[in-house]
Design a protein around this motif. Structure first.
Motif, PDB file in Angstrom:
ATOM      1  N   GLY A  78       0.823  -1.194   0.000  1.00 21.92           N
ATOM      2  CA  GLY A  78       0.000   0.000   0.000  1.00 21.92           C
ATOM      3  C   GLY A  78       0.863   1.252   0.000  1.00 21.92           C
TER       4      GLY A  78
ATOM      5  N   HIS B  60       1.318   3.533   2.191  1.00 15.66           N
ATOM      6  CA  HIS B  60       1.996   3.893   3.438  1.00 15.66           C
ATOM      7  C   HIS B  60       2.788   2.736   4.046  1.00 15.66           C
ATOM      8  N   ASP B  61       2.929   1.624   3.336  1.00 17.20           N
ATOM      9  CA  ASP B  61       3.677   0.473   3.835  1.00 17.20           C
ATOM     10  C   ASP B  61       5.174   0.781   3.829  1.00 17.20           C
TER      11      ASP B  61
ATOM     12  N   ARG C 238       2.549  -3.155   6.975  1.00 18.80           N
ATOM     13  CA  ARG C 238       1.700  -3.233   5.787  1.00 18.80           C
ATOM     14  C   ARG C 238       0.262  -2.924   6.150  1.00 18.80           C
ATOM     15  N   LYS C 239      -0.526  -2.707   5.128  1.00 19.73           N
ATOM     16  CA  LYS C 239      -1.949  -2.440   5.365  1.00 19.73           C
ATOM     17  C   LYS C 239      -2.635  -3.643   6.005  1.00 19.73           C
ATOM     18  N   ARG C 240      -2.081  -4.852   5.818  1.00 22.36           N
ATOM     19  CA  ARG C 240      -2.658  -6.071   6.404  1.00 22.36           C
ATOM     20  C   ARG C 240      -2.146  -6.348   7.805  1.00 22.36           C
TER      21      ARG C 240
END
Length: 72
Positions: A23, A25-26, A45-47
Motif C-alpha cells: 500500500g 503507506h507500507d 503493511r496495510k494487512r
C-alpha cells in the motif's frame, strides 16, 4: 546498576517501489542492535505489522540462501 545510552543505526524505506502488493503507506525498517550482534526488522503493511529479530549470523545466512543458485 549500569545504564548505557547508545545511538543505533536504522534504515527505512517505503515498500511501494519494491513490492507490487504494498500500500501507499507500507514501509520496512531495519535497526542494528546496540551491541552490534544483530538486527530488528519491522515490516508495516496495510494487512498488519510484523517484527522479527536476527543475529548477525542469521542475517548473513538469510542473504546466502536468498541468493543461492542451484548448479545443475
Amino acid at each position: 546498576m549500569s545504564i548505557e545510552v547508545s545511538k543505533r543505526r536504522a534504515v527505512f524505506a517505503k515498500l511501494k517501489p519494491y513490492c507490487l502488493y504494498s500500500g501507499e503507506h507500507d514501509y520496512m525498517e531495519v535497526t542494528e542492535w546496540s551491541n552490534g550482534e544483530g538486527y530488528d526488522v519491522v515490516i508495516d503493511r496495510k494487512r498488519g505489522s510484523e517484527k522479527f529479530s536476527l543475529t548477525y549470523g542469521e542475517w548473513e545466512l538469510l542473504q546466502v540462501l536468498m541468493n543461492y543458485k542451484e548448479s545443475e
